[in-house]
Design an enzyme around this catalytic site. Structure first.
Site, PDB file in Angstrom:
ATOM      1  N   HIS A  77     -20.295  -0.112  27.475  1.00  0.00           N
ATOM      2  CA  HIS A  77     -21.782   0.252  27.708  1.00  0.00           C
ATOM      3  C   HIS A  77     -21.930   0.934  29.050  1.00  0.00           C
ATOM      4  O   HIS A  77     -22.961   1.798  29.444  1.00  0.00           O
ATOM      5  CB  HIS A  77     -22.471  -0.949  27.846  1.00  0.00           C
ATOM      6  CG  HIS A  77     -23.156  -1.608  26.652  1.00  0.00           C
ATOM      7  ND1 HIS A  77     -23.171  -1.056  25.398  1.00  0.00           N
ATOM      8  CD2 HIS A  77     -23.154  -2.948  26.373  1.00  0.00           C
ATOM      9  CE1 HIS A  77     -23.510  -2.011  24.672  1.00  0.00           C
ATOM     10  NE2 HIS A  77     -23.419  -3.106  25.118  1.00  0.00           N
ATOM     11  N   HIS A 127     -31.923  -1.700  27.186  1.00  0.00           N
ATOM     12  CA  HIS A 127     -30.631  -1.846  26.781  1.00  0.00           C
ATOM     13  C   HIS A 127     -29.391  -1.511  28.101  1.00  0.00           C
ATOM     14  O   HIS A 127     -29.676  -0.807  28.847  1.00  0.00           O
ATOM     15  CB  HIS A 127     -30.103  -0.982  25.814  1.00  0.00           C
ATOM     16  CG  HIS A 127     -29.116  -1.022  25.052  1.00  0.00           C
ATOM     17  ND1 HIS A 127     -27.715  -0.557  25.488  1.00  0.00           N
ATOM     18  CD2 HIS A 127     -28.538  -1.524  23.960  1.00  0.00           C
ATOM     19  CE1 HIS A 127     -26.801  -1.039  24.604  1.00  0.00           C
ATOM     20  NE2 HIS A 127     -27.165  -1.535  23.625  1.00  0.00           N
ATOM     21  N   GLU A 129     -26.872  -0.125  28.316  1.00  0.00           N
ATOM     22  CA  GLU A 129     -26.233   1.172  28.314  1.00  0.00           C
ATOM     23  C   GLU A 129     -27.127   2.302  29.065  1.00  0.00           C
ATOM     24  O   GLU A 129     -27.089   2.870  29.885  1.00  0.00           O
ATOM     25  CB  GLU A 129     -25.832   1.710  26.964  1.00  0.00           C
ATOM     26  CG  GLU A 129     -25.372   3.156  26.888  1.00  0.00           C
ATOM     27  CD  GLU A 129     -25.498   3.856  25.899  1.00  0.00           C
ATOM     28  OE1 GLU A 129     -25.193   3.162  24.651  1.00  0.00           O
ATOM     29  OE2 GLU A 129     -25.835   5.086  25.829  1.00  0.00           O
ATOM     30  N   SER A 224     -27.463  -7.130  15.541  1.00  0.00           N
ATOM     31  CA  SER A 224     -28.399  -6.370  15.096  1.00  0.00           C
ATOM     32  C   SER A 224     -28.165  -4.995  14.007  1.00  0.00           C
ATOM     33  O   SER A 224     -28.728  -4.976  13.153  1.00  0.00           O
ATOM     34  CB  SER A 224     -29.821  -5.729  16.100  1.00  0.00           C
ATOM     35  OG  SER A 224     -28.847  -4.904  16.928  1.00  0.00           O
ATOM     36  N   SER A 267     -19.037  -5.475  16.209  1.00  0.00           N
ATOM     37  CA  SER A 267     -18.639  -6.591  16.943  1.00  0.00           C
ATOM     38  C   SER A 267     -17.618  -7.371  16.266  1.00  0.00           C
ATOM     39  O   SER A 267     -17.287  -8.521  16.667  1.00  0.00           O
ATOM     40  CB  SER A 267     -19.406  -7.111  17.875  1.00  0.00           C
ATOM     41  OG  SER A 267     -20.574  -7.578  17.217  1.00  0.00           O
TER      42      SER A 267
END
Ligand code: F3S
Length: 284
Positions: A77, A127, A129, A224, A267
């Site tokens: 990120h 977020h 990132e 998600s 992930s």
């Protein structure tokens, strides 16, 4: 049983690179403490394995300020400039696993800020990132994610504007928001910085799901992007099952099917995908 395994299942290039970086550091002979700034990946199996190998997670700047020595690994990120400065002031050895696609955004916003541009980041401000990208803007900037935020933005006349996006933002929504911004910004410099790893994974999952009798989606329950994959597959194939590991798979659901598709969220480690694939091929 015929099995169609998605080529894009699991880690994208940037996440794989970051996870490999941590495992490589763990193998190094000199053993000062190893830290990651935030969990390297949202997968409990991986993070607890790394924890057992001595890797600690740093959650905030305050925690970072307290470190005396060790290696600090930056995840895919990325982080803002301030984190590099703190790490340097603490004499930490930094290993930067920021995804190169995210690094590119840092460079764009840094240079735009230095030129005096107003920077607009399209993405979710919570977020990590996006927070990292904000940390490379040295002048005026804002983060937007809705039409209302775009339409009500106030930018002084003639001010140059640079627009970038969070790498995982929805492309259709990005284009729509850019069209709104173009009405209020004078000749903005627009860089579509969306990474297509997510889109490719979703498109392939949908294609496979439409051509099989049952579909398996593997990923963490809080992921998600895995949930999104599940929804896409379920639309195409009613027999879609969301599992975290092989343990969740019930053979009963596959008794009458001959073709099974498999995909996995960003992930999900490769060995879990392979374990499921092997089991389905040999036991169903
Ligand atoms: Fe992955 Fe890097 Fe794209 S982390 S989603 S390859 S921006």
């Amino acid at each position: 049983m015929e099995v169609k395994l998605a080529k894009t299942a699991g880690f994208c290039f940037g996440v794989k690179r970051a996870v490999d970086t941590v495992y490589n550091q763990v193998k190094q002979p000199k053993q000062l403490p190893i830290y990651t700034f935030g969990p390297i990946i949202h997968n409990e199996e991986v993070t607890s394995d790394l924890e057992q190998k001595g890797v600690k997670i740093i959650h905030s700047e305050d925690e970072l300020e307290e470190l005396e020595q060790g290696t600090l690994i930056i995840r895919s990120h990325g982080v803002g400039r301030r984190i590099y400065e703190i790490a340097e002031s603490r004499n930490l050895y930094m290993v930067d696993a920021t995804c190169p696609f995210v690094k590119k955004i840092h460079k764009i916003v840094k240079e735009a800020s230095e030129k005096g541009d107003f920077v607009i980041i399209i993405g979710s401000r919570e977020h990590p990132e996006v927070q990292g990208i904000c940390g490379w803007c040295s002048g005026d900037y804002t983060v937007i994610s809705t039409e209302k935020e775009a339409a009500t933005l106030s930018i002084s006349e003639g001010r140059k504007v640079t627009i970038v996006s969070q790498t995982t933002f929805n492309l259709v929504k990005f284009k729509y928001l850019v069209a709104v911004l173009e009405k209020i910004c004078y000749n903005p410099y627009i860089v579509n910085t969306i990474c297509n790893a997510t889109q490719e994974r979703q498109a392939e999952a949908g294609e496979i799901a439409s051509s099989v009798e049952a579909m398996i989606v593997i990923g963490g329950k809080n992921s998600s992007n895995t949930q999104k994959l599940y929804e896409i597959c379920k639309k195409e194939c009613g027999n879609t099952y969301y599992i975290q590991t092989l343990k969740d798979l019930s053979a009963q659901n596959f008794q009458t099917v001959c073709t099974v598709g498999i995909t996995a969220g960003a992930s999900t480690p490769k060995h879990i995908i392979e374990e499921v694939q092997l089991h389905v091929r040999t036991n169903f």
